[in-house]
Design a protein around this motif. Structure first.
Motif, mmCIF file in Angstrom:
data_model
loop_
_atom_site.group_PDB
_atom_site.id
_atom_site.type_symbol
_atom_site.label_atom_id
_atom_site.label_comp_id
_atom_site.label_asym_id
_atom_site.label_seq_id
_atom_site.Cartn_x
_atom_site.Cartn_y
_atom_site.Cartn_z
ATOM 1 N N SER A 233 7.471 -10.223 11.930
ATOM 2 C CA SER A 233 8.289 -10.966 10.977
ATOM 3 C C SER A 233 7.569 -10.946 9.630
ATOM 4 O O SER A 233 6.356 -11.141 9.565
ATOM 5 N N LEU A 234 8.329 -10.685 8.597
ATOM 6 C CA LEU A 234 7.742 -10.646 7.260
ATOM 7 C C LEU A 234 7.479 -12.063 6.773
ATOM 8 O O LEU A 234 8.356 -12.928 6.855
ATOM 9 N N ARG B 43 -3.459 -4.059 9.125
ATOM 10 C CA ARG B 43 -2.070 -4.293 9.537
ATOM 11 C C ARG B 43 -1.490 -5.484 8.765
ATOM 12 O O ARG B 43 -0.358 -5.426 8.279
ATOM 13 N N ALA B 44 -2.259 -6.555 8.638
ATOM 14 C CA ALA B 44 -1.800 -7.724 7.875
ATOM 15 C C ALA B 44 -1.570 -7.364 6.407
ATOM 16 O O ALA B 44 -0.592 -7.821 5.798
ATOM 17 N N CYS B 45 -2.437 -6.526 5.843
ATOM 18 C CA CYS B 45 -2.232 -6.052 4.460
ATOM 19 C C CYS B 45 -0.886 -5.351 4.339
ATOM 20 O O CYS B 45 -0.129 -5.578 3.388
ATOM 21 N N LEU C 238 4.891 -4.977 2.745
ATOM 22 C CA LEU C 238 6.316 -4.865 3.046
ATOM 23 C C LEU C 238 7.080 -6.105 2.596
ATOM 24 O O LEU C 238 8.224 -5.999 2.125
ATOM 25 N N ALA C 239 6.469 -7.267 2.699
ATOM 26 C CA ALA C 239 7.109 -8.491 2.218
ATOM 27 C C ALA C 239 7.326 -8.429 0.706
ATOM 28 O O ALA C 239 8.390 -8.823 0.201
ATOM 29 N N ILE C 240 6.346 -7.920 -0.016
ATOM 30 C CA ILE C 240 6.481 -7.775 -1.473
ATOM 31 C C ILE C 240 7.568 -6.756 -1.794
ATOM 32 O O ILE C 240 8.395 -6.967 -2.684
ATOM 33 N N LEU D 57 14.623 -4.066 8.857
ATOM 34 C CA LEU D 57 14.316 -5.411 9.358
ATOM 35 C C LEU D 57 14.619 -5.516 10.845
ATOM 36 O O LEU D 57 13.896 -6.176 11.589
ATOM 37 N N GLN D 58 15.660 -4.833 11.295
ATOM 38 C CA GLN D 58 15.953 -4.804 12.739
ATOM 39 C C GLN D 58 14.819 -4.118 13.494
ATOM 40 O O GLN D 58 14.428 -4.557 14.576
#
Length: 165
Positions: free
Chosen positions: A23-24, A78-80, A85-87, A14-15
């Protein structure tokens, strides 16, 4: 999927995301009856296809070679990946648990005479390499041209990855 979560103090990944200006988002919801993230074997994770929604709205619509340029397709890829990564963050508790990306499968909605699906998939691959480095982030990959994708999105991406022991 709570069985996958662990409590980890510092999240170095995350860093790294913050350093890259990423940002996720809130993880996107499911679009049907399936599991978004599945742990299997000793340390493998399969992530179902993710689309390019930003705040619930696709960042692009249409087909590559038509309404969507290669650059727009790369941004959608990239958005995918950011959604993926958020999931993963939601299901794993920390992205630091990720060891390596094994395989990425990119589906690219394409006109019949568009042959540059790998260039579109590079938008997602570059994101992973920038975050995790060449060794851990550069997955084996397929970029497949398809006639249509759900909701007229131009790109959908699946992942297979390993977790640290």
């Amino acid at each position: 999927m709570n069985a996958l979560k662990t409590e980890i103090g510092e999240d170095r990944t995350l860093q790294r995301l913050q350093a890259l200006g990423i940002s996720l988002p809130e993880p996107p919801g499911r679009a049907g009856l399936y599991t978004q993230c599945r742990l299997f074997g000793e340390n493998m994770v399969y992530l179902s296809g993710c689309g390019p929604q930003i705040a619930g709205t696709p960042c692009a619509l249409g087909k590559l070679g038509g309404e969507v340029s290669i650059e727009e397709g790369q941004a959608a890829a990239r958005a995918c990946m950011i959604n993926a990564l958020a999931i993963l963050k939601k299901n794993l508790g920390s992205l630091d648990r990720i060891d390596k990306m094994v395989k990425m499968l990119a589906f690219v909605a394409s006109r019949n005479d568009f042959y540059q699906q790998p260039l579109v998939a590079d938008g997602a691959s570059r994101t992973l390499v920038d975050i995790f480095g060449e060794e851990a982030g550069c997955a084996a990959r397929s970029a497949i041209g398809v006639n249509v994708l759900p909701g007229n999105i131009p790109v959908e991406i699946e992942l297979l990855l390993t977790l640290k022991a």
